[in-house]
Design a protein around this motif. Structure first.
Motif, PDB file in Angstrom:
ATOM      1  N   CYS A  14       5.807  10.081  -2.867  1.00  0.00           N
ATOM      2  CA  CYS A  14       5.572   9.112  -3.984  1.00  0.00           C
ATOM      3  C   CYS A  14       5.583   7.783  -3.717  1.00  0.00           C
ATOM      4  N   ALA A  17       2.973   6.721  -1.058  1.00  0.00           N
ATOM      5  CA  ALA A  17       1.900   6.644  -1.580  1.00  0.00           C
ATOM      6  C   ALA A  17       1.722   5.246  -2.622  1.00  0.00           C
ATOM      7  N   CYS A  18       2.726   4.881  -2.979  1.00  0.00           N
ATOM      8  CA  CYS A  18       2.964   3.435  -3.827  1.00  0.00           C
ATOM      9  C   CYS A  18       2.702   2.553  -2.933  1.00  0.00           C
ATOM     10  N   LYS A  20       1.742   2.416   0.225  1.00  0.00           N
ATOM     11  CA  LYS A  20       0.174   2.250   0.765  1.00  0.00           C
ATOM     12  C   LYS A  20      -0.760   1.703  -0.042  1.00  0.00           C
ATOM     13  N   PHE A  21      -0.660   1.997  -1.806  1.00  0.00           N
ATOM     14  CA  PHE A  21      -1.437   1.246  -2.536  1.00  0.00           C
ATOM     15  C   PHE A  21      -1.342  -0.385  -2.677  1.00  0.00           C
ATOM     16  N   ALA A  22       0.097  -0.437  -2.622  1.00  0.00           N
ATOM     17  CA  ALA A  22       0.543  -1.769  -2.833  1.00  0.00           C
ATOM     18  C   ALA A  22      -0.026  -2.775  -1.528  1.00  0.00           C
ATOM     19  N   ASP A  23      -0.024  -1.978  -0.247  1.00  0.00           N
ATOM     20  CA  ASP A  23      -0.777  -2.884   0.816  1.00  0.00           C
ATOM     21  C   ASP A  23      -1.934  -2.874   0.625  1.00  0.00           C
ATOM     22  N   ALA A  24      -2.762  -2.058   0.122  1.00  0.00           N
ATOM     23  CA  ALA A  24      -4.365  -2.121   0.137  1.00  0.00           C
ATOM     24  C   ALA A  24      -4.755  -3.270  -1.118  1.00  0.00           C
ATOM     25  N   VAL A  25      -3.768  -3.112  -2.083  1.00  0.00           N
ATOM     26  CA  VAL A  25      -4.076  -4.420  -3.114  1.00  0.00           C
ATOM     27  C   VAL A  25      -3.543  -5.646  -2.446  1.00  0.00           C
ATOM     28  N   HIS A  72      -0.094  -6.241 -10.178  1.00  0.00           N
ATOM     29  CA  HIS A  72       0.051  -4.809  -9.898  1.00  0.00           C
ATOM     30  C   HIS A  72       0.810  -4.520  -8.618  1.00  0.00           C
ATOM     31  N   VAL A  76       4.344  -1.661  -8.738  1.00  0.00           N
ATOM     32  CA  VAL A  76       3.785  -0.360  -7.843  1.00  0.00           C
ATOM     33  C   VAL A  76       4.992  -0.384  -6.727  1.00  0.00           C
ATOM     34  N   THR A  77       5.281  -1.811  -6.067  1.00  0.00           N
ATOM     35  CA  THR A  77       6.414  -1.818  -5.351  1.00  0.00           C
ATOM     36  C   THR A  77       7.869  -1.225  -5.891  1.00  0.00           C
TER      37      THR A  77
END
Length: 109
Positions: A14, A17-18, A20-25, A72, A76-77
């Protein structure tokens, strides 16, 4: 009754995944910063005002797109950190429970 179970491995997945999402944003935020200046409103006198307003909305102050995206990223971080702490505490609690269930060493008695 419903149960929620979280293993240390699941917590780490988890957290990953968080992040990875933070990197994309974060990449998206960078793209907006690079391309955040709006142009092409023509030669009308109102173009300066429109240009300024749209630039403010994309990469301006606290209500801008870049500020919202950064919010965001921050959330998420923190969520990733929380998952990691939960996973660590899960392992610590399980280890402590296992230790308390082992027979005590009485020095050979």
């Amino acid at each position: 009754m419903s149960e929620v179970r979280l293993t240390a491995e699941a917590a780490e997945k988890c957290a990953a995944a968080c992040l990875k999402f933070a990197d994309a944003v974060s990449q998206l935020r960078g793209d907006v910063e690079l391309d955040g200046t709006i142009s092409g409103f023509g030669t009308l006198p109102s173009r300066v005002a429109l240009n300024s307003k749209y630039t403010e909305l994309t990469s301006g102050g606290s209500g801008s797109l870049t500020a919202t995206l950064q919010g965001h990223i921050d959330v998420v971080t923190k969520l990733a950190d929380t998952f990691r702490r939960v996973g660590e505490q899960y392992v610590e609690t399980d280890d402590a429970a296992a230790a308390s269930l082992r027979p005590a060493n009485t020095g050979g008695r």
